[in-house]
Design a protein around this motif. Structure first.
Motif, mmCIF file in Angstrom:
data_model
loop_
_atom_site.group_PDB
_atom_site.id
_atom_site.type_symbol
_atom_site.label_atom_id
_atom_site.label_comp_id
_atom_site.label_asym_id
_atom_site.label_seq_id
_atom_site.Cartn_x
_atom_site.Cartn_y
_atom_site.Cartn_z
ATOM 1 N N ARG A 2 -4.063 4.793 2.267
ATOM 2 C CA ARG A 2 -4.354 3.361 2.295
ATOM 3 C C ARG A 2 -5.678 3.051 1.603
ATOM 4 N N GLU A 3 -6.682 3.896 1.783
ATOM 5 C CA GLU A 3 -7.970 3.675 1.140
ATOM 6 C C GLU A 3 -7.854 3.761 -0.378
ATOM 7 N N ARG A 4 -7.079 4.710 -0.856
ATOM 8 C CA ARG A 4 -6.902 4.834 -2.307
ATOM 9 C C ARG A 4 -6.170 3.615 -2.863
ATOM 10 N N TRP A 8 0.824 -1.207 0.000
ATOM 11 C CA TRP A 8 0.000 0.000 0.000
ATOM 12 C C TRP A 8 0.861 1.261 0.000
ATOM 13 N N GLN A 9 2.033 1.209 0.598
ATOM 14 C CA GLN A 9 2.927 2.368 0.574
ATOM 15 C C GLN A 9 3.497 2.598 -0.822
ATOM 16 N N ASP A 51 -0.485 -5.263 3.018
ATOM 17 C CA ASP A 51 0.528 -5.168 4.071
ATOM 18 C C ASP A 51 1.704 -6.114 3.847
ATOM 19 N N SER A 79 0.631 4.014 -3.098
ATOM 20 C CA SER A 79 0.206 5.374 -2.744
ATOM 21 C C SER A 79 1.332 6.397 -2.805
ATOM 22 N N ASP A 104 -2.276 12.127 4.808
ATOM 23 C CA ASP A 104 -3.218 11.371 5.633
ATOM 24 C C ASP A 104 -3.076 9.880 5.304
ATOM 25 N N THR A 105 -2.566 9.126 6.269
ATOM 26 C CA THR A 105 -2.325 7.695 6.054
ATOM 27 C C THR A 105 -3.604 6.950 5.707
ATOM 28 N N ARG A 106 -4.699 7.328 6.329
ATOM 29 C CA ARG A 106 -5.968 6.655 6.066
ATOM 30 C C ARG A 106 -6.388 6.855 4.610
ATOM 31 N N VAL A 107 -6.243 8.079 4.110
ATOM 32 C CA VAL A 107 -6.597 8.360 2.715
ATOM 33 C C VAL A 107 -5.696 7.580 1.761
#
Length: 325
Positions: free
Chosen positions: A132-134, A113-114, A150, A117, A127-130
């Protein structure tokens, strides 16, 4: 008529080199006076032997190597050697690339995910949440699962890594994707899977591809238009269907003769090129293919290479002999 998304205008890339320890600096001509037009929504193929300048041209459009002269027009901007960093940022946010080697183009210290993104992070999203969601919204579209987010890239095969690279290219809503030999480092068994994925994503996300490949069978199958390069120059360009039906330069004919036929009863005479390739260092203004061309005449070796000639609608050839076939 479809909108032209990318247009190059005599785009040239040279590299300064030293001929010897005490020699004067020379000039390596990597890309010379390239003119091509890529329409929105199409797949444009770029073919040629290794070292012909395909990747250098792509890197110049992406800003990875400096433009020596000429320019390109893209997304309302004209980019040349004097363009500002702000203009480059404006154009680059609409472009992404899928590199040839999925083993070296992905950071092994990042989770999936990193990696996916990362373009958003570079663009300023923190924003980590954004992020990861994208990434989660794209991982399944490229044929992987949410459980893979992950994991680290060393846990994946080459084909799976290239799917991750494709997801990374999509996350910033790029419109033009430059695919630099995206299947050449992969097993033959996954070539068609990656190509079919790219075709599906083009329809879903309304993408445009500049597709670089040595595989002429692949180019014939997936591209709409194409250019054939040799030692930094475009020798032939136009509709893919038309060029495969009626190749007009000896170099294109030689490339076509090397395509493997599925039907063993189909016979094609293989054209073997001999002679030594001309050096790209300080080349004269002559046909760069003349030294290896089986049809070359004295004129080819002493007269400047002519401007491209329109053989048929959307079919251009640049050769002294192109009007004599």
């Amino acid at each position: 008529m479809a909108e032209i998304l990318l247009k190059t205008n005599d785009l040239t890339v040279d590299f300064k080199i030293k001929k010897s320890l005490f020699g004067k600096p020379g000039r390596l001509s990597a890309v010379k006076n390239i003119n091509l037009e890529i329409k929105r929504g199409e797949i444009y193929g770029l073919v040629g032997e290794s070292g012909c300048g395909k990747t250098t041209l792509a890197n110049a459009i992406l800003g990875f190597v400096p433009i020596t002269s000429g320019s390109f027009e893209c997304f309302g901007k004209t980019i040349d050697a004097k363009s500002s960093a702000a203009d480059w940022r404006e154009v680059r946010r609409h472009m992404q690339t899928v590199f040839q080697d999925p083993y070296s183009s992905l950071n092994s210290r990042f989770t999936v995910w990193q990696i996916i993104s990362e373009p958003l992070y570079i663009a300023g999203e923190r924003d980590t949440r954004v992020l990861r969601e994208r990434a989660a919204g794209l991982i399944e579209k490229v044929g992987l699962s949410l459980q893979d987010l992950d994991r680290y890239v060393f846990e994946f095969s080459g084909g799976q890594r290239q799917r991750i690279a494709i997801a990374r290219a999509l996350i910033a809503d790029a419109e033009l994707i430059i695919c630099d030999e995206p299947t050449s480092a992969l097993d033959v068994s996954v070539h068609s899977q990656i190509c079919n994925l790219l075709l599906d994503l083009r329809e879903e996300f309304e993408l445009t591809y500049l597709f670089i490949s040595h595989n002429l069978s692949l180019i014939k199958h997936i591209t709409d238009h194409m250019s054939v390069m040799y030692l930094g120059e475009v020798m032939e360009s136009g509709s893919t269907e038309e060029i495969f039906r009626d190749p007009r330069t000896p170099y294109t004919e030689a490339l076509m003769s090397a395509i493997l036929e599925v039907n063993p009863s189909t016979k094609r005479e293989r054209i073997i090129l001999s002679g030594e390739a001309r050096s790209p260092i300080d080349p004269p203004n002559l046909c760069r293919f003349a030294n290896r061309c089986p049809k070359a005449t004295d004129r080819c070796r002493i007269a400047p290479l002519p401007a491209p000639v329109e053989i048929a609608p959307e079919h251009f050839a640049r050769c002294h002999l192109c009007g004599e076939k």
